[in-house]
Design an enzyme around this catalytic site. Structure first.
Site, PDB file in Angstrom:
ATOM      1  CB  SER A 170      -4.475   4.913  -6.405  1.00  9.83           C
ATOM      2  OG  SER A 170      -5.580   4.973  -5.529  1.00  9.83           O
ATOM      3  CE  LYS A 185      -7.102   1.003  -5.100  1.00  9.31           C
ATOM      4  NZ  LYS A 185      -6.135   2.015  -5.580  1.00  9.31           N
TER       5      LYS A 185
END
EC number: 3.4.21.53
Length: 336
Positions: A234, A279
């Site tokens: 990611s 996040k």
């Protein structure tokens, strides 16, 4: 009185069991962040050999998710479900059945290393560098040991041009094993020639150079990425943008702190990731002003917005570059 005593005993029993008995869930939390333009323990995350790095004033931050050990207690799981900064998920979504925690970490680390390669390829393609056959590594007991190295672009073998993998394969098939041939290459923009005695191929006609190769854009400089203890693919998008900021012609951040996430492939396509809401929390905590969201994660991102954090929807590298351009110009990027 007896009923009350029994009730108290049962509560104590359930409390002890809840604190001790593991359940098949793990807790995810906002993980550490890394400025791809900065350093970790005094070492640059992205280093460049063969040219000077650009000076960067802003930050391009990759975000991560921290994961607890397998097997939360029932009490820990319940506490996590009521904590907005914790995501309790089935253990098998993080640690696949039949694979140990260490094997899972190893697989995630390999996925991160693969994303590094994709990030470099996507960035160099964005900058317009030509695609060539490049050395990815050397095999065991390689006849090219000490002659070719990782990053070399193979231009020709035995005087015959090798512009792509199919042509290189055809050339090597026509050369008997044990033949000494000149291999022309380009290393950090400088031409060179190595003399290699080929090795006979085991499963086909012809010979081998003993190198692992791939087609990728090749620049007159080398990029190396060093981030330890991070796994998964990611980070690809933010690593790509970090490379572009450090070797391209544009200051991508305008001095601001930009965070984001997303996988990337060599063609610049941005893919979805897990833990987007966690996040975003990490990004808000470090003062990020803009967060780059993979298009397929937009619904989850909108479900838990962070105050003061602008979301930009990106499905490929071009959209990410446009979002940053709009942000620098004071315009609102395309949002989720």
């Amino acid at each position: 009185m007896a009923v009350l005593s029994v009730g108290v005993v049962l509560l104590v029993v359930f409390g002890v069991l809840g604190a001790a008995v593991p359940v098949p869930y793990v807790a995810q939390v906002p993980g550490p962040t890394f400025d791809t333009l900065g350093e970790v323990e005094g070492e640059p995350i992205i280093s460049v050999e063969g040219r000077d790095r650009n000076e960067a004033e802003g930050e391009l931050v990759l975000t991560t998710v921290g994961v607890s050990r397998a097997g939360l207690s029932l009490v820990e799981a319940v506490q996590g479900w009521f904590d907005s900064e914790v995501s309790v998920v089935p253990e098998e979504t993080v640690y696949p059945p039949g694979r140990s925690e260490q094997e899972t970490r190893d697989a995630n680390r390999q996925a991160f290393l693969t994303s590094e390669e994709a990030a470099e390829a996507a960035a160099l393609a964005q900058l317009g560098y030509p695609v060539k056959v490049a050395v990815r590594g050397l095999s065991d007991d390689s006849p090219a040991e000490g002659r070719l190295q990782e990053g070399d672009a193979i231009e020709s073998v035995g005087g015959r041009p090798t512009p792509d993998l199919a042509t290189l394969d055809a050339v090597l098939r026509s050369i008997p094993g044990g033949t000494t041939v000149p291999v022309a290459y380009t290393r950090l923009g400088q031409p060179g020639t190595a003399t290699v005695t080929t090795r006979a191929a085991d499963d086909r006609e012809g010979s081998l150079l003993g190198v692992l190769v791939r087609e990728q854009p090749t620049a007159p400089f080398d990029v190396d990425i060093a981030v330890e203890d991070v796994g998964g693919p990611s980070a690809g998008l933010m690593l790509t943008l970090g490379i572009l900021d450090l070797v391209g012609d544009t200051d991508l951040t305008g001095g601001a702190t930009v965070a984001g996430t997303g996988t990337i492939d060599a063609n610049g396509r941005v893919g979805p990731i897990g833990g987007i809401q966690l996040k975003m929390i990490a990004a808000e905590e470090i003062g990020a002003e803009l967060f780059l969201v993979p298009a397929d994660n937009c619904a989850d991102a909108l479900a838990a917005p962070q105050p003061g954090l602008t979301l930009a929807r990106v499905s490929d590298l071009d959209q990410a570059m446009t979002a940053l351009e709009d942000f620098r110009a004071g315009r609102t990027p395309q949002t989720c």
